[in-house]
Design an enzyme around this catalytic site. Structure first.
Site, PDB file in Angstrom:
ATOM      1  N   GLU A 159      19.159  63.325   3.216  1.00  0.00           N
ATOM      2  CA  GLU A 159      18.583  62.010   2.964  1.00  0.00           C
ATOM      3  C   GLU A 159      17.507  61.731   4.005  1.00  0.00           C
ATOM      4  OE1 GLU A 159      21.412  58.859   2.591  1.00  0.00           O
ATOM      5  OE2 GLU A 159      19.974  57.306   3.172  1.00  0.00           O
ATOM      6  N   GLU A 219      13.480  51.241   6.236  1.00  0.00           N
ATOM      7  CA  GLU A 219      14.567  50.298   6.006  1.00  0.00           C
ATOM      8  C   GLU A 219      14.393  49.126   6.970  1.00  0.00           C
ATOM      9  OE1 GLU A 219      18.512  51.983   4.419  1.00  0.00           O
ATOM     10  OE2 GLU A 219      18.106  52.980   6.323  1.00  0.00           O
TER      11      GLU A 219
END
Length: 408
Positions: free
Chosen positions: A158, A163
């Site tokens: 990932e 974010e």
């Protein structure tokens, strides 16, 4: 602080910022080619998402992190605004047919992904985004390995490009997760601005090469990882990934909306663009900018420990270098290697049997720096010697011509 995601769920964590140490020279930018995929979101207002580019994850199972939203494919949650943006909207609503793992969902939102439409290994992945704001709001632009269905998470890997959690309005996080470094052990970095990120559009990107991923906010690097950061764990960023855009509401990391949180909240995406990584193909000579001579194995004798040198460029196997998928640079069946896995200035660059040691990983950047990833130092011609026989060693990357190499 962690969330778990698979194809419908994965993990992200926010740790303290992991930035480049002060005073450590930074390698130059990656070798990036032309655009291979893009969405400029220029459709008329009210136009649904282009399903030739994006598909939807749908549901309200908490997504491994006790999130509170139900993801839909409705234009109420994802639509073009007619001003050149995709708008992902998180709304406070709990229709009876939207059931979540804890009961009736309190919010709706959208999660778009390219798993069925586009994947790519390596290159530049960039989006220009104006994020939403508020306690419990969690926007993200991220990627998962395309082998999620067969190997699962975190073995598929990932890459979290962007974010933000609403309780930290000025901070962007970039993280990788893989086997042995997932959840609370995810490798993360952050950058904090003076103004909240939600006040303006910003560009969020990664430049991804074999054995190197670098994060940028508005073109400024703030985080870099390579296999030497993994403590011996496996690097799984060597195969195609797909992209995801979403706005979550609540969860273990951001916490939950409170009386200060206003709805609806919108994430505006001006564009998403992907560019190719420029690979080297087969064997190639590496010509020095200062001397005009090529990296060479002395006497074309591939003995372990042979000290690499510069020599008049020729067509022999002693100057035919291949950049392998594992990050090694090879000629005559052996690998370029810093002597005794050294990382200090002055470490000789030799030829050694390929052994899987991370110390043997190099990358040739778009600016012509041949960087040893473990040392974060450049292959340099000792004492600026431009003559045949000039020896190679590692040195701080200075941008000097004696450290510049091109494929010849």
């Amino acid at each position: 602080m962690a969330r778990i995601r698979t194809l419908a769920a994965a993990v992200v964590v926010a740790l303290g910022a992991t930035l480049l140490p002060q005073g450590v020279p930074e390698p130059a930018a990656a070798a990036i080619g032309g655009i291979t995929w893009q969405d400029e979101f220029n459709a008329p207002a009210g136009t649904p998402v282009d399903q030739g580019r994006w598909r939807f994850d749908i549901g309200g199972g908490g997504w491994g992190n006790n999130e509170r939203q139900y993801y839909t494919s409705s234009t109420a949650n994802a639509v073009h605004d007619g001003q050149g943006n995709l708008v992902i909207t998180a709304r406070r609503e709990n229709p009876a047919n939207y059931q979540c793992h804890y009961g009736r969902c309190e919010y709706t939102s959208a999660r778009l992904l390219t798993a069925a439409t586009f994947t790519q290994a390596y290159g530049r992945f960039e989006a220009r985004i104006k994020i939403p704001r508020g306690q419990g709001i969690w926007p993200a632009f991220w990627m998962l390995g395309n082998d999620m269905g067969s190997v699962g998470w975190p073995a598929a890997g990932e890459i979290d490009i962007m974010e933000n959690v609403g309780k930290e309005p000025n901070t962007v996080y970039g993280t990788i997760h893989g086997p042995g470094y997932s959840g609370g052990a995810g490798i993360t970095g952050s950058r904090t601005l003076a103004r909240p990120l939600a006040d303006d559009f910003h560009t969020y990107r990664v430049d991804w090469e074999p054995n190197s991923i670098v994060w940028y906010l508005d073109g400024v690097e703030y985080h870099r990882v390579d296999p030497s950061r993994l403590g011996g764990n496996r690097w799984v960023f060597d195969h195609p990934f797909f992209m995801i855009l979403n706005v979550a509401v609540g969860g273990n990391w951001p916490g939950y909306p409170d009386a200060t949180t206003q709805f609806p909240q919108q994430m505006l995406v001006d564009y998403v663009r992907v560019s190719a990584h420029v690979s080297d193909g087969g064997g190639t000579r590496l010509r020095g900018a200062h001397s005009g001579r090529c990296i060479d194995i002395p006497n074309a004798n591939p003995v372990d420990g042979a000290g690499l040198q510069i020599w008049d460029c020729n067509d022999t196997a002693a100057q035919s270098w291949t950049f392998a998928a594992d990050g090694t640079v090879r000629a005559m069946g052996k690998c370029m290697d810093p002597a005794w896995a050294g990382t200090a200035n002055g470490t000789e660059v030799n030829l050694v049997t390929c052994n899987g040691n991370p110390a043997q990983r190099f990358t040739l950047t778009g600016a012509g720096d041949l960087v040893n990833l473990s040392a974060n130092r450049c292959v340099d011609v000792r004492e600026w010697n431009p003559n045949n026989g000039g020896r190679l060693h590692l040195w701080d990357c200075t941008g000097g011509a004696n450290q510049k190499w091109s494929r010849a």
